[in-house]
Motif scaffolding. Structure first.
Motif, short mmCIF file in Angstrom:
data_model
loop_
_atom_site.label_atom_id
_atom_site.label_comp_id
_atom_site.label_asym_id
_atom_site.label_seq_id
_atom_site.Cartn_x
_atom_site.Cartn_y
_atom_site.Cartn_z
N GLN A 10 0.84 -1.16 0.03
CA GLN A 10 0.56 0.34 0.20
C GLN A 10 0.81 1.36 -0.16
O GLN A 10 1.88 1.41 0.92
N GLY A 11 0.02 1.97 -0.64
CA GLY A 11 1.36 3.20 -0.29
C GLY A 11 2.54 3.57 -1.90
O GLY A 11 3.50 4.04 -2.31
N PHE A 55 -1.89 -15.50 5.16
CA PHE A 55 -1.72 -14.67 6.34
C PHE A 55 -0.33 -13.61 5.57
O PHE A 55 0.20 -14.31 4.69
N ALA A 56 -0.37 -12.62 5.96
CA ALA A 56 0.11 -11.38 5.15
C ALA A 56 -0.04 -10.17 6.15
O ALA A 56 -1.05 -9.70 7.03
N VAL A 57 1.07 -9.28 6.53
CA VAL A 57 1.10 -8.56 6.97
C VAL A 57 2.32 -7.20 6.87
O VAL A 57 3.40 -8.02 6.76
N SER A 58 2.14 -6.53 6.96
CA SER A 58 3.68 -5.54 6.68
C SER A 58 4.01 -4.39 7.78
O SER A 58 3.01 -4.97 8.37
N LEU A 59 5.13 -4.79 7.84
CA LEU A 59 6.11 -4.55 9.07
C LEU A 59 6.67 -3.80 9.21
O LEU A 59 6.94 -3.70 7.55
N ALA A 61 9.87 -3.05 9.95
CA ALA A 61 10.93 -3.76 9.98
C ALA A 61 11.58 -4.42 10.10
O ALA A 61 10.35 -5.07 10.52
N PRO A 62 12.29 -5.47 9.80
CA PRO A 62 12.41 -7.16 9.69
C PRO A 62 12.51 -7.46 10.74
O PRO A 62 11.94 -8.38 11.76
N LEU A 63 13.17 -7.06 11.89
CA LEU A 63 13.52 -6.81 13.39
C LEU A 63 11.81 -7.31 14.19
O LEU A 63 11.66 -7.72 14.57
N ALA A 64 11.06 -6.06 13.70
CA ALA A 64 9.51 -6.51 14.13
C ALA A 64 8.99 -7.79 14.01
O ALA A 64 8.85 -8.66 14.76
N ALA A 65 9.40 -8.90 13.34
CA ALA A 65 9.01 -9.77 12.58
C ALA A 65 9.55 -11.08 13.40
O ALA A 65 9.67 -11.45 14.35
#
Length: 72
Positions: A10-11, A55-59, A61-65
């Protein structure tokens, strides 16, 4: 199971090809097949299309996951 996923964030107008077998993400260049191009065009109206992805989610930063995974 799908081995390739076309992904848009998105964006951004860019689309990316995610190859799960190769472990790569590359910008999608060239055209999509007609049906996929029609679906991708719906993004301009804010429509979200998912098929075969459960399942999909936008984060931000990679560290958040990575910070969410805990080994026991």
């Amino acid at each position: 199971m799908a081995n390739v996923i076309v992904l848009g964030v998105q964006g951004s107008s860019e689309l990316y090809m995610v190859d799960l077998d190769a472990g790569t993400v590359t910008p999608l260049v060239g055209g999509l097949p007609e049906e996929a191009a029609s679906l991708a065009a719906l993004r301009k109206t804010g429509t979200v299309v998912t098929k075969g992805v459960d399942f999909a989610v936008s984060l931000s930063a990679p560290l958040a996951a990575a910070g969410s995974f805990h080994e026991s």
